[in-house]
Scaffold this motif. Structure first.
Motif, PDB file in Angstrom:
ATOM      1  N   ILE A 208       0.938  -1.100  -0.036  1.00 35.38           N
ATOM      2  CA  ILE A 208       0.020   0.030  -0.083  1.00 35.38           C
ATOM      3  C   ILE A 208       0.896   1.168  -0.018  1.00 35.38           C
ATOM      4  O   ILE A 208       0.653   2.187  -0.644  1.00 35.38           O
ATOM      5  CB  ILE A 208      -0.816   0.065   1.110  1.00 35.38           C
ATOM      6  CG1 ILE A 208      -1.896  -1.236   1.068  1.00 35.38           C
ATOM      7  CG2 ILE A 208      -1.715   1.351   1.438  1.00 35.38           C
ATOM      8  CD1 ILE A 208      -2.836  -1.632   2.116  1.00 35.38           C
ATOM      9  N   VAL A 209       1.963   1.209   0.893  1.00 35.59           N
ATOM     10  CA  VAL A 209       2.897   2.624   1.123  1.00 35.59           C
ATOM     11  C   VAL A 209       3.598   2.438  -0.430  1.00 35.59           C
ATOM     12  O   VAL A 209       3.702   3.625  -1.088  1.00 35.59           O
ATOM     13  CB  VAL A 209       4.007   2.151   2.031  1.00 35.59           C
ATOM     14  CG1 VAL A 209       4.957   3.059   2.147  1.00 35.59           C
ATOM     15  CG2 VAL A 209       3.088   2.242   3.468  1.00 35.59           C
ATOM     16  N   ILE A 210       3.892   1.440  -1.090  1.00 37.96           N
ATOM     17  CA  ILE A 210       4.631   1.615  -2.426  1.00 37.96           C
ATOM     18  C   ILE A 210       3.790   2.179  -3.382  1.00 37.96           C
ATOM     19  O   ILE A 210       4.295   2.928  -4.049  1.00 37.96           O
ATOM     20  CB  ILE A 210       5.247   0.150  -2.579  1.00 37.96           C
ATOM     21  CG1 ILE A 210       6.344  -0.285  -1.836  1.00 37.96           C
ATOM     22  CG2 ILE A 210       5.535   0.100  -4.289  1.00 37.96           C
ATOM     23  CD1 ILE A 210       6.852  -1.604  -2.001  1.00 37.96           C
ATOM     24  N   PHE A 211       2.646   1.725  -3.344  1.00 41.14           N
ATOM     25  CA  PHE A 211       1.669   2.248  -4.246  1.00 41.14           C
ATOM     26  C   PHE A 211       1.485   3.904  -4.288  1.00 41.14           C
ATOM     27  O   PHE A 211       1.394   4.560  -5.229  1.00 41.14           O
ATOM     28  CB  PHE A 211       0.179   1.437  -4.305  1.00 41.14           C
ATOM     29  CG  PHE A 211      -0.960   2.198  -5.170  1.00 41.14           C
ATOM     30  CD1 PHE A 211      -0.959   1.763  -6.544  1.00 41.14           C
ATOM     31  CD2 PHE A 211      -1.746   2.907  -4.581  1.00 41.14           C
ATOM     32  CE1 PHE A 211      -1.979   2.388  -7.143  1.00 41.14           C
ATOM     33  CE2 PHE A 211      -2.765   3.618  -5.463  1.00 41.14           C
ATOM     34  CZ  PHE A 211      -2.841   3.372  -6.812  1.00 41.14           C
TER      35      PHE A 211
ATOM     36  N   ALA B 100      -6.782   3.337   3.462  1.00 45.68           N
ATOM     37  CA  ALA B 100      -6.551   1.837   3.139  1.00 45.68           C
ATOM     38  C   ALA B 100      -5.630   1.092   4.175  1.00 45.68           C
ATOM     39  O   ALA B 100      -5.923  -0.102   4.215  1.00 45.68           O
ATOM     40  CB  ALA B 100      -5.478   2.146   1.790  1.00 45.68           C
ATOM     41  N   LEU B 101      -4.508   1.667   4.704  1.00 47.12           N
ATOM     42  CA  LEU B 101      -3.988   1.033   5.746  1.00 47.12           C
ATOM     43  C   LEU B 101      -4.916   0.764   6.710  1.00 47.12           C
ATOM     44  O   LEU B 101      -4.992  -0.562   7.278  1.00 47.12           O
ATOM     45  CB  LEU B 101      -2.740   1.784   6.350  1.00 47.12           C
ATOM     46  CG  LEU B 101      -1.738   2.154   5.418  1.00 47.12           C
ATOM     47  CD1 LEU B 101      -0.640   3.263   6.085  1.00 47.12           C
ATOM     48  CD2 LEU B 101      -0.841   0.739   4.877  1.00 47.12           C
ATOM     49  N   SER B 102      -5.877   1.283   7.278  1.00 46.50           N
ATOM     50  CA  SER B 102      -6.724   1.118   8.544  1.00 46.50           C
ATOM     51  C   SER B 102      -7.860   0.126   7.929  1.00 46.50           C
ATOM     52  O   SER B 102      -8.143  -0.802   8.658  1.00 46.50           O
ATOM     53  CB  SER B 102      -7.462   2.320   9.016  1.00 46.50           C
ATOM     54  OG  SER B 102      -8.203   2.979   7.809  1.00 46.50           O
ATOM     55  N   ALA B 103      -8.101   0.366   6.861  1.00 42.88           N
ATOM     56  CA  ALA B 103      -9.202  -0.820   6.223  1.00 42.88           C
ATOM     57  C   ALA B 103      -8.636  -2.226   6.347  1.00 42.88           C
ATOM     58  O   ALA B 103      -9.179  -3.165   6.786  1.00 42.88           O
ATOM     59  CB  ALA B 103      -9.737  -0.224   4.815  1.00 42.88           C
TER      60      ALA B 103
ATOM     61  N   LEU C 290      -7.904  11.206  -3.153  1.00 44.89           N
ATOM     62  CA  LEU C 290      -8.569  10.303  -1.909  1.00 44.89           C
ATOM     63  C   LEU C 290      -8.801   9.109  -2.406  1.00 44.89           C
ATOM     64  O   LEU C 290      -8.364   7.934  -1.815  1.00 44.89           O
ATOM     65  CB  LEU C 290      -9.412  11.116  -1.277  1.00 44.89           C
ATOM     66  CG  LEU C 290     -10.129  10.314  -0.130  1.00 44.89           C
ATOM     67  CD1 LEU C 290      -9.157  10.127   1.003  1.00 44.89           C
ATOM     68  CD2 LEU C 290     -11.311  10.926   0.639  1.00 44.89           C
ATOM     69  N   VAL C 291      -9.633   8.896  -3.240  1.00 45.92           N
ATOM     70  CA  VAL C 291     -10.273   7.689  -3.912  1.00 45.92           C
ATOM     71  C   VAL C 291      -8.841   6.849  -4.455  1.00 45.92           C
ATOM     72  O   VAL C 291      -8.891   5.615  -4.186  1.00 45.92           O
ATOM     73  CB  VAL C 291     -11.065   7.814  -4.981  1.00 45.92           C
ATOM     74  CG1 VAL C 291     -11.656   6.448  -5.490  1.00 45.92           C
ATOM     75  CG2 VAL C 291     -12.522   8.586  -4.373  1.00 45.92           C
ATOM     76  N   ILE C 292      -8.185   7.531  -5.321  1.00 40.55           N
ATOM     77  CA  ILE C 292      -6.754   6.850  -5.697  1.00 40.55           C
ATOM     78  C   ILE C 292      -6.269   6.217  -4.608  1.00 40.55           C
ATOM     79  O   ILE C 292      -5.494   4.903  -4.750  1.00 40.55           O
ATOM     80  CB  ILE C 292      -6.129   7.475  -6.685  1.00 40.55           C
ATOM     81  CG1 ILE C 292      -6.908   8.093  -7.917  1.00 40.55           C
ATOM     82  CG2 ILE C 292      -4.651   7.247  -7.079  1.00 40.55           C
ATOM     83  CD1 ILE C 292      -6.355   9.106  -8.837  1.00 40.55           C
ATOM     84  N   GLY C 293      -5.821   7.068  -3.659  1.00 42.01           N
ATOM     85  CA  GLY C 293      -5.200   6.394  -2.433  1.00 42.01           C
ATOM     86  C   GLY C 293      -5.834   5.266  -1.893  1.00 42.01           C
ATOM     87  O   GLY C 293      -5.026   4.557  -1.229  1.00 42.01           O
TER      88      GLY C 293
END
Length: 133
Positions: free
Chosen positions: A16-19, A47-50, A105-108
């Motif tokens: 997720i971080v790389i993306f 994304a991380l929390s989800a 935000l959605v892309i993230g």
């Protein structure tokens, strides 16, 4: 929690971080606005929390022996995740659109999918690195 499960969770989080870093680099050249970077960062945090929420629900499901409890907890966890995501997106669109770009935000948040797709690659890299040391 087993070591294999912990490693899997860490590998997806790294994905997720790389993306997000790749998306920020692309944004740096395509649309370098502070609101885009803020949107990507907030999307990454969501994304991380989800993902962590999903991982906890699945780990607890593996511990339970009653399928009805597993199904109920999974539905509740999924519902809460999506409701929070929609609520945060609406709040950003209504109140913070000038500070946080909703599209970014959605892309993230899509980093969650990218992290899952990148996990096998990250796993291979970590296994090779561990064999060298």
């Amino acid at each position: 929690m087993e070591k294999v499960t912990k490693n899997l969770i860490i590998e997806v989080l790294v994905g997720i971080v790389i993306f997000t870093v790749a998306a920020m680099l692309a944004a740096l050249f395509l649309y370098p606005k502070p609101s885009v970077f803020a949107g990507l960062l907030l999307g990454m945090l969501l994304a991380l929390s989800a993902f962590l929420s999903m991982a906890l629900v699945l780990v607890n499901a593996m511990k339970s022996s009653d399928p009805k409890i597993v199904q109920r907890n999974s539905i509740i966890g999924t519902s809460i995740r999506y409701l929070l995501l929609i609520a945060i997106l609406v709040i950003v669109i209504v109140y913070f659109q000038s500070q946080i770009n909703p599209v970014a935000l959605v892309i993230g948040v899509f980093g969650l999918k990218a992290g899952a797709f990148l996990q096998p690659v990250i796993h291979k890299i970590t296994v090779r690195f561990a064999k060298r040391n």
